[in-house]
Design a protein around this motif. Structure first.
Motif, mmCIF file in Angstrom:
data_model
loop_
_atom_site.group_PDB
_atom_site.id
_atom_site.type_symbol
_atom_site.label_atom_id
_atom_site.label_comp_id
_atom_site.label_asym_id
_atom_site.label_seq_id
_atom_site.Cartn_x
_atom_site.Cartn_y
_atom_site.Cartn_z
ATOM 1 N N GLU A 207 -0.292 -4.358 -7.958
ATOM 2 C CA GLU A 207 0.871 -5.039 -8.583
ATOM 3 C C GLU A 207 1.563 -4.318 -9.233
ATOM 4 O OE1 GLU A 207 -0.820 -10.157 -10.212
ATOM 5 O OE2 GLU A 207 -0.713 -8.425 -11.784
ATOM 6 N N HIS A 208 1.219 -3.482 -10.083
ATOM 7 C CA HIS A 208 2.024 -1.775 -10.213
ATOM 8 C C HIS A 208 2.726 -1.172 -8.761
ATOM 9 C CE1 HIS A 208 -0.532 -1.395 -13.553
ATOM 10 N NE2 HIS A 208 0.239 -1.854 -13.780
ATOM 11 N N ALA A 209 1.740 -1.077 -7.310
ATOM 12 C CA ALA A 209 2.035 -0.352 -6.548
ATOM 13 C C ALA A 209 3.094 -1.504 -5.942
ATOM 14 C CB ALA A 209 1.367 -0.011 -5.862
ATOM 15 N N GLU A 210 3.418 -2.671 -6.639
ATOM 16 C CA GLU A 210 4.368 -3.687 -5.385
ATOM 17 C C GLU A 210 5.749 -3.649 -6.181
ATOM 18 O OE1 GLU A 210 3.334 -7.874 -3.640
ATOM 19 O OE2 GLU A 210 2.489 -7.827 -5.370
ATOM 20 N N ILE A 211 5.471 -3.955 -7.799
ATOM 21 C CA ILE A 211 6.444 -3.292 -8.445
ATOM 22 C C ILE A 211 7.243 -1.560 -7.972
ATOM 23 C CG2 ILE A 211 7.397 -3.002 -10.934
ATOM 24 C CD1 ILE A 211 4.746 -4.705 -11.668
ATOM 25 N N LEU A 212 6.736 -0.575 -7.987
ATOM 26 C CA LEU A 212 7.668 0.475 -7.420
ATOM 27 C C LEU A 212 7.540 -0.338 -5.741
ATOM 28 C CD1 LEU A 212 4.862 3.414 -8.820
ATOM 29 C CD2 LEU A 212 7.088 2.426 -9.556
ATOM 30 N N ARG A 213 7.055 -0.758 -5.098
ATOM 31 C CA ARG A 213 7.617 -0.556 -3.579
ATOM 32 C C ARG A 213 8.964 -1.923 -4.026
ATOM 33 N NH1 ARG A 213 2.508 -1.003 -1.428
ATOM 34 N NH2 ARG A 213 1.913 -2.809 -2.564
#
Length: 239
Positions: free
Chosen positions: A200-206
């Motif tokens: 989810e962290h990676a999704e936020i950054l994307r």
């Protein structure tokens, strides 16, 4: 000189120093004028100056030391934002703000932050990426993982550029971390939860990097509310 209205006189001193801090005339490392000079310049008694300095010291904006030499007197140790964070930490400690109240405030701040970042041309997310990379390390303890998780969220509010938002998050950080750590003990499958949080962290950054504010807000809300639900933490609707 004696104070004719001490309750108001110390505020004159406080407001003058706050104005200088906000204007950039004073900054971290700078020394305040001596008590006698401040009293004469502002037309108040030295007792009012001392009272104002005590307030600023409690707020974490200055450090005072007696005696003589380079370390004596009052020295600025933080920006006004740092003082706000310190004051909020004291308020949290004194008032014992409820989890639902802090939870709701966190959602408001973080949803605004990610949407704002998504609207910028090239937000500097390097520190957030570095923190996310650190969370991928093998053998990371739950305690260390959660410390990095808190750091990741702080990075996003800090890089938003809104000093009030970042200072408020800094003031709430210890409280947020404490109940998140406590909630982790109630999660039966930490490995799965940790993997989901990293994803989810990676999704936020994307979403931020793609300029997709709606997705960034949706993911960060789901990220926070999902953890609270898994950890059995009360939500605002349950208050």
């Amino acid at each position: 000189m004696t104070d004719t209205a001490p309750a108001r006189a110390w505020r004159v001193v406080l407001e003058k120093i706050e104005d200088d801090l906000l204007a950039g005339t004073l900054g971290p490392g700078d020394r305040l004028p001596p008590e006698r000079e401040l009293a004469a310049t502002l037309g108040v008694g030295r007792s009012s100056v001392r009272e104002a300095l005590r307030v600023l010291e409690v707020m974490g904006l200055i450090r005072t030391a007696t005696g003589s030499g380079p370390t004596a007197g009052a020295i600025v140790t933080a920006t006004p934002q740092g003082g706000l964070a310190q004051l909020l930490r004291l308020q949290v400690a004194a008032q014992g703000f409820s989890i639902p109240d802090v939870y709701e405030t966190r959602l408001l701040l973080e949803e605004w932050a990610v949407a704002h970042l998504a609207g910028l041309d090239e937000p500097d997310l390097s520190d957030a990426h570095t923190t996310l990379d650190a969370m991928e390390a093998e053998g990371l303890s739950v305690e260390d993982f959660l410390a990095l998780d808190a750091q990741f969220h702080m990075r996003l509010t800090e890089v938003s550029g809104n000093l009030v938002v970042s200072a408020t998050m800094a003031g709430l950080r210890e409280t947020i971390e404490s109940y998140i750590r406590g909630g982790a003990q109630r999660i039966p499958d930490w490995a799965a939860t940790g993997a989901r949080l990293r994803h989810e962290h990676a999704e936020i950054l994307r979403a931020i990097e793609a300029g997709d504010a709606d997705t960034a807000q949706r993911v960060v809300r789901g990220h926070i509310t999902g953890y609270y639900a898994d950890a059995g933490l009360p939500s605002p609707s349950e208050a």
